[in-house]
Motif scaffolding. Sequence first.
Motif, PDB file in Angstrom:
ATOM      1  N   SER A 275     -30.731  23.564  -2.500  1.00 18.00           N
ATOM      2  CA  SER A 275     -31.296  24.893  -2.752  1.00 18.00           C
ATOM      3  C   SER A 275     -31.880  25.010  -4.156  1.00 18.00           C
ATOM      4  N   SER A 278     -34.214  19.496  -4.676  1.00 19.51           N
ATOM      5  CA  SER A 278     -34.206  18.583  -3.532  1.00 19.51           C
ATOM      6  C   SER A 278     -34.159  17.135  -4.013  1.00 19.51           C
ATOM      7  N   ARG A 295     -22.967  14.407   0.909  1.00 13.34           N
ATOM      8  CA  ARG A 295     -24.012  14.813   1.854  1.00 13.34           C
ATOM      9  C   ARG A 295     -24.779  13.574   2.327  1.00 13.34           C
ATOM     10  N   THR A 298     -31.814  12.760   2.543  1.00 15.34           N
ATOM     11  CA  THR A 298     -33.090  12.620   3.235  1.00 15.34           C
ATOM     12  C   THR A 298     -33.690  11.304   2.760  1.00 15.34           C
ATOM     13  N   GLY A 337     -31.632  13.858   7.050  1.00 12.31           N
ATOM     14  CA  GLY A 337     -30.654  14.165   6.015  1.00 12.31           C
ATOM     15  C   GLY A 337     -30.530  15.661   5.765  1.00 12.31           C
ATOM     16  N   GLU A 338     -29.984  15.985   4.587  1.00  9.44           N
ATOM     17  CA  GLU A 338     -29.755  17.390   4.266  1.00  9.44           C
ATOM     18  C   GLU A 338     -30.084  17.715   2.814  1.00  9.44           C
ATOM     19  N   THR A 339     -30.915  16.876   2.181  1.00  9.96           N
ATOM     20  CA  THR A 339     -31.174  17.075   0.749  1.00  9.96           C
ATOM     21  C   THR A 339     -32.611  17.469   0.448  1.00  9.96           C
ATOM     22  N   ALA A 341     -35.236  20.628   1.003  1.00 14.45           N
ATOM     23  CA  ALA A 341     -35.412  22.025   1.423  1.00 14.45           C
ATOM     24  C   ALA A 341     -36.599  22.594   0.664  1.00 14.45           C
TER      25      ALA A 341
END
Length: 351
Positions: A275, A278, A295, A298, A337-339, A341
């Motif tokens: 957030s 990234s 985590r 990405t 992934g989750e990094t 945004a």
Amino acid sequence: MSASRRLTQRDIAQLAGVSQATVSLVLNEAKSAQGRIPPETRERVLKAIRDTGYVADPIARSMVKGANRILGVFTYEPAFPIAQADFYTPFLMGIEEAAESLGYDLLLMTASARDNSGRKRIFGESGRLRLADGCLILGSQFDRDELAQLVAGDYPYVAVGRRDDAGGAVRYVGADYIAATTTLVGQALEKGHRQFAFIGTTGPAESIADRWRGFQNALKGKGELVHVDAIENGDPARQLAEVRASGASVVFFAEVLEAVAFDNYAQAQGVKIPSDLSIVVLGSGTRTHTLRLHRAFTCYAIPREEMGRQAAAMLVQTLLDPSQVPQVLLTCEIVAGETLAPPNTKKDSLK
């Protein structure tokens, strides 16, 4: 001669009326002695081999064909220390699987000479490579002179990883880092990022240079490169400070271990990923589950095992047709992934 005793080259030499060295040259003629033995002498040796059944031995038969059904594996860096496991183990697994399926054994080249810097060299001892029918060459960075010698010579080889020309085209199986990097930069642009940071070396190894080239090309006219940190083993505290000062909203890492250290430090400083900032990694690791991760990054998955499999298969094909110099690039699968945004639009979110 005892029927139970295994025939030797000396026995064949006595029957053919030649020296043992001549028998050895005939057996290895396809590799190194073509044209050196008179046809009538060669025929006497081969007749003695046929008459005695010497070729019934599988090793002898392979020698007559000029092949030992052994594939060499040479690595510029040690293959087995834990620090290298992330890099080499998947390649070796793929190589082993393909070699076994194709009926070849593997020979790991470990006793090569070293230069003044301590770096291993392929051509350390004359003739050592000839223990194997051909060789797979691995390393983050090749010796250019040795690569040129391989290209110019007659010894079958395949490089694992894309290699620039070295006096001619290089036979290789590599990963398409340029295309995969271009895709990830495109995803960041689609999410609204316009200010980019890049952390990692930019060369000279082709695998690193390709990442950098893909990153730069994808960014042209679409985003701004506001920070580059090209030093190895960087300090995450300094990196975070410089990224904050640059105003970058997304950081691309050339190496996963650098990203891990940066991520852990940033979180400790209260930076919320993704957030606030990234992170995208241009590649993947196999040991990251043993590291302190919070985590999934990405990134893209490097097809290391498949590279090993296809490289071994290519080497076997090269033994059958050495005139071909194929160059294969395999697709790297994108990992969401989750990094990654959309950028934080709040002013001074990282300060």
